[in-house]
Every structure is written in C-alpha cells, then in structure tokens.
Write a protein that holds these residues in place. Sequence first.
Motif, PDB file in Angstrom:
ATOM      1  N   ARG A  25      87.539  17.627 -46.150  1.00 32.58           N
ATOM      2  CA  ARG A  25      88.514  18.244 -47.042  1.00 32.58           C
ATOM      3  C   ARG A  25      89.712  18.719 -46.238  1.00 32.58           C
ATOM      4  NH1 ARG A  25      86.909  19.512 -52.181  1.00 32.58           N
ATOM      5  NH2 ARG A  25      84.716  19.194 -52.675  1.00 32.58           N
ATOM      6  N   ALA A  26      90.884  18.551 -46.820  1.00 32.71           N
ATOM      7  CA  ALA A  26      92.101  18.986 -46.135  1.00 32.71           C
ATOM      8  C   ALA A  26      92.129  20.511 -46.047  1.00 32.71           C
ATOM      9  CB  ALA A  26      93.334  18.485 -46.880  1.00 32.71           C
ATOM     10  N   ASP A  27      92.612  21.010 -44.923  1.00 31.15           N
ATOM     11  CA  ASP A  27      92.747  22.458 -44.754  1.00 31.15           C
ATOM     12  C   ASP A  27      93.848  22.973 -45.662  1.00 31.15           C
ATOM     13  OD1 ASP A  27      90.761  22.563 -42.837  1.00 31.15           O
ATOM     14  OD2 ASP A  27      92.165  22.239 -41.166  1.00 31.15           O
ATOM     15  N   ASP A  30      96.954  25.514 -42.404  1.00 28.77           N
ATOM     16  CA  ASP A  30      96.941  24.713 -41.179  1.00 28.77           C
ATOM     17  C   ASP A  30      96.792  25.592 -39.942  1.00 28.77           C
ATOM     18  OD1 ASP A  30      97.065  22.283 -42.403  1.00 28.77           O
ATOM     19  OD2 ASP A  30      99.239  22.058 -42.222  1.00 28.77           O
ATOM     20  N   TRP A 122      93.656  24.776 -54.052  1.00 22.65           N
ATOM     21  CA  TRP A 122      94.948  24.475 -53.445  1.00 22.65           C
ATOM     22  C   TRP A 122      96.104  25.166 -54.157  1.00 22.65           C
ATOM     23  CZ3 TRP A 122      98.712  22.007 -56.311  1.00 22.65           C
ATOM     24  CH2 TRP A 122      98.294  21.342 -57.463  1.00 22.65           C
ATOM     25  N   THR A 310     101.196  23.502 -47.097  1.00 23.13           N
ATOM     26  CA  THR A 310     100.925  22.356 -46.245  1.00 23.13           C
ATOM     27  C   THR A 310     101.311  21.058 -46.944  1.00 23.13           C
ATOM     28  OG1 THR A 310      98.678  22.067 -47.081  1.00 23.13           O
ATOM     29  CG2 THR A 310      98.975  23.652 -45.297  1.00 23.13           C
ATOM     30  N   HIS A 312      99.264  18.933 -47.809  1.00 26.50           N
ATOM     31  CA  HIS A 312      98.266  18.744 -48.866  1.00 26.50           C
ATOM     32  C   HIS A 312      98.769  19.311 -50.183  1.00 26.50           C
ATOM     33  CE1 HIS A 312      94.371  18.233 -50.708  1.00 26.50           C
ATOM     34  NE2 HIS A 312      94.272  19.535 -50.973  1.00 26.50           N
ATOM     35  N   GLU A 315     101.622  16.982 -51.419  1.00 24.60           N
ATOM     36  CA  GLU A 315     101.104  15.715 -51.950  1.00 24.60           C
ATOM     37  C   GLU A 315     100.447  15.899 -53.313  1.00 24.60           C
ATOM     38  OE1 GLU A 315      99.660  12.277 -49.741  1.00 24.60           O
ATOM     39  OE2 GLU A 315      99.210  13.698 -48.145  1.00 24.60           O
ATOM     40  N   ASN A 316      99.676  16.969 -53.477  1.00 25.25           N
ATOM     41  CA  ASN A 316      99.030  17.197 -54.777  1.00 25.25           C
ATOM     42  C   ASN A 316     100.059  17.381 -55.885  1.00 25.25           C
ATOM     43  OD1 ASN A 316      96.441  16.969 -53.825  1.00 25.25           O
ATOM     44  ND2 ASN A 316      96.030  19.147 -53.731  1.00 25.25           N
ATOM     45  N   LYS A 380     102.294   6.937 -50.009  1.00 26.04           N
ATOM     46  CA  LYS A 380     101.993   8.146 -49.239  1.00 26.04           C
ATOM     47  C   LYS A 380     103.129   8.491 -48.283  1.00 26.04           C
ATOM     48  CE  LYS A 380      98.294  10.280 -46.550  1.00 26.04           C
ATOM     49  NZ  LYS A 380      96.925  10.134 -46.017  1.00 26.04           N
ATOM     50  N   ARG A 384     104.938  12.258 -48.159  1.00 28.57           N
ATOM     51  CA  ARG A 384     104.894  13.082 -46.955  1.00 28.57           C
ATOM     52  C   ARG A 384     106.261  13.243 -46.299  1.00 28.57           C
ATOM     53  NH1 ARG A 384      99.641  14.070 -45.533  1.00 28.57           N
ATOM     54  NH2 ARG A 384     100.267  14.796 -43.477  1.00 28.57           N
TER      55      ARG A 384
END
Length: 478
Positions: A25-27, A30, A122, A310, A312, A315-316, A380, A384
Amino acid sequence: MAEILEHGVERPEYLSLVNQQSMPRADLVDNHRDFHWITEKICGVLEKPTPRWWWVSFIVSSGMALFTVMGLTYLVSTGVGVWGLVSPINWGWAIVNFVFWIGIGHAGTLISAILCLLKQKWRTSINRPAEAMTIFAVMCAGLFPVFHIGRVWYAWWLFPLPNANGIWPNFRSPLEWDVFAVSTYFTVSVLFWYMGMIPDLATVRDRARQGVQKWRMYFYGILAMGWRASNRHWSNFEMAYLLLAGLSTPLVLSVHTIVSFDFAVSLLPGWHTTIFPPYFVAGAIFSGFAMVLTLMLPIRAVCGLHDLITMHHVENMCKIILATGSMVGYGYAMEFFMAWYSGNPYEGFAFINRAFGQYAWAYWIMITCNVISPQLFWFKRIRRNIALVWIICIFVNVGMWFERFVIVVTSLANDFLPSSWGYYSPTVVDIFTFFGTFGLFSSLFLLFVRFLPMMAIAEIKAVIPQGDPHHPAHKIND
C-alpha cells in the motif's frame, strides 16, 4: 485462502508462500514522518511569521473582491437592467455563476463525508481544505440568486415568514426548494468543518501557552471549546463526526439535484430532461475535485507539504476526475440520444442548435475541456506531472462554467417563437461581479490557510504506521 489441500493433506509450506504475496500500500505520509514532525509542520504554517507570498496573494485577491462589491452596489442603486438580460434571455450570468459555485462546493462534502463513511484513509490530508472550499464556494453562490431578484431588500420573502401582505412562498417552485437545500447544506457543512477542527484547535491552543503571543492562546482556546483530549471527549467527538458524515452524505446528492430541478421541471426544450439530476451531481463532483487540486497544488509547493499531500493523493483525485468526467461526457451523449429518440422536433433543434448554432463556440469549449482534457489522466505519466495536472484542472473549471452557460443561455436564446430570438452578451457589471467572486473566494481561503489548521493533525497521525497499534512496527521481536 485458508488452506491448500493435496489429497486431503494440508501443505503448510504452500501457505507460507501464499501469505508472502501481498500488494504494498502506498504511504499516506512520505519519508516515514513521526507525530512530532506532523504537528510541527502543520502548526508551523500558523505560527511562523506571515510570508511575503501570502501578503501579495491576499492584497491581489482582496482587490479583486472589491469588483463584486462595486458591481453589486451599482446593481442595487440602479436596477437589474445593468446586467445583460434581454427578453427572452431572462437568466444570464447570475444563474450560471450560482450553479457553478454550488458545484465547486460539492467536493468538500464528498471527500469529508462519503469517503469517511467508506473508510478511505487517503482523504485525511485533503479533507480540511476541501471542507473550507465548500463553505466559501457556497457563500459566493448565495450572492447571485439573492441579488437576481432585483429588490434585494425583499429577499426575506423567500422564507416562510408571515408578512403584512399575506404572501407566502410557492413551495411547489424549485427556486424555493433551493433556499432550503442550500441553507441546509451550508449549515451542515459549517458544523462538519468546525467540529472536525476542534482537536487541532486545542493543539494550537496548548502550543500557544509556551509562546509570547497570549492572544493566540485566548483566541484558539475559545474556538477549542474546552477540549481536553480525554477518552470521553474523543468518544463523543467520533460519534458526532460519524453522525454528521451520515447527515452530509445525502446532501451531496440532494443539493445539486434540487439545483438541477430549476431547469428539469420546466417545459423548455433543452431543460426538460430526467438525466439532469445525476448529470448535475457528477458534474459538481467533477468540478469540485478539480478546484481542490487547483488550490492545493500551489499551497503544497509554497508551504512544503509534499510529504503530507503525496503523489498518491494527487493520483487518486485525478482518477476521480477521470471517472466523473467520463460520466459527464456520457450525459452529453445521452442528451443528444434522447432528443433524437423522443421524436420531439423542438428537443432535437435545441441540441443541434447548441452544437452548431450561434453559441457553438461555447459548446465546443465545453466539450474540449470537460470530455477530452480529463482523458489524459488515463496515463500515469500525466497523473504524476504536477504542472500538467494543475493545467488540466484549470481547463476542467473553465469547461464546467461553460457547461452551465450553454445550458442556461442556449435554451433561452432560441425559444418556440423565432421572432423573439436574441443573443446574450454580458455587460461590464456582469463580468466585474463574477470575477470579483474569485477574489472573495481566494481571500477567504487565504485567511483560512493563515489562521486555522488547514490539515487534520489528529486524522493524519492515525493513518501513519505509528498510529496503528497492530502494525508490525510495534511488535517486539523475540
């Protein structure tokens, strides 16, 4: 997978191999930051001297907000004739801007309430600024219908209060439903936003006791309402937060659904369609998430919040923008399909006229910004790239404003009688009043960033490994 059997015999060596395969799982924070760093980073934005960028931004935004003040003052002193309204186009920029700002405010409640109920961790780094954005956007939205009635001093007639003339509001009108829906949404959003800040306000209060600025201790002490972080306080807080989240969730769907009823319950071609409620809700979430990224990416850069917001998170949100943008594009296609399938020549003309009539330029700007540009988030590498994400989000906000413009103006400009057709052009007062609301919105958001904890300190601490008592990092190896 509980067991792996071969001829009725358990093979534990296979079990160990299976258990080792897990998706990392992504942190959500960070660089393995600890509790102390999170508190210092978020509180430092409030406690450090006011940076120069903040003063420059606040002066510019406050100057823009004066445009709205001047535009509304001139409107009240002169009359609504100073707007570009001309028969048959009696709804112009005022209603367009109202629907636009209401839509901007939807992401805050979605992130805070629905993602909270779905236990999406998140959300913790972005829910507080999204909630604040909701409140400020609804404040900007409320200006337009109030002043659109012309005689603003009679705005209280919209409420069910007895008056000398015995006039009561028409409760069968969707314009009256807006009064209740928007005021309820605003009230619950303020309660949800403020209550979520109470533990963090207490943290700032306690830190202020060690400093020399005593006013901070009293100011945040009053706002913290005696919070002591006791077990009883946390229990009551979590229960109330959950109840407000459950109360807010249907509001996300109801408020913009009722706003869409302003159009959908009429008999005008281009408005009288059943797809408007879900289509408006998807569009509101679409534009709301785009505005969250539009605001938070610059704040992330200037305040150094890269470890808290982050890639993450980014991106979400890009994925949600992609999903809701695809829903909006589907809604556009279904509008044309239903106009053709109904066999109604007036409906067919309304949509053909949108795409190829005198407002075709607005329609194709809408399609480009709302349907084509979000499709870049399939890649992606684009998601990013912070600069590209920010630019695409700007396009989305522009496109959603043009969507409301196309819906409102094109349906009114070409009605059933060609002899009454007209072309709507905004006046300087329209333009000043609208762009001034961006200054008002920005000024309020900058004040929030400067004087209130813009991230949920307690919630962020709960999603890092140190906040989980069952995390392997807490286990002591024999």
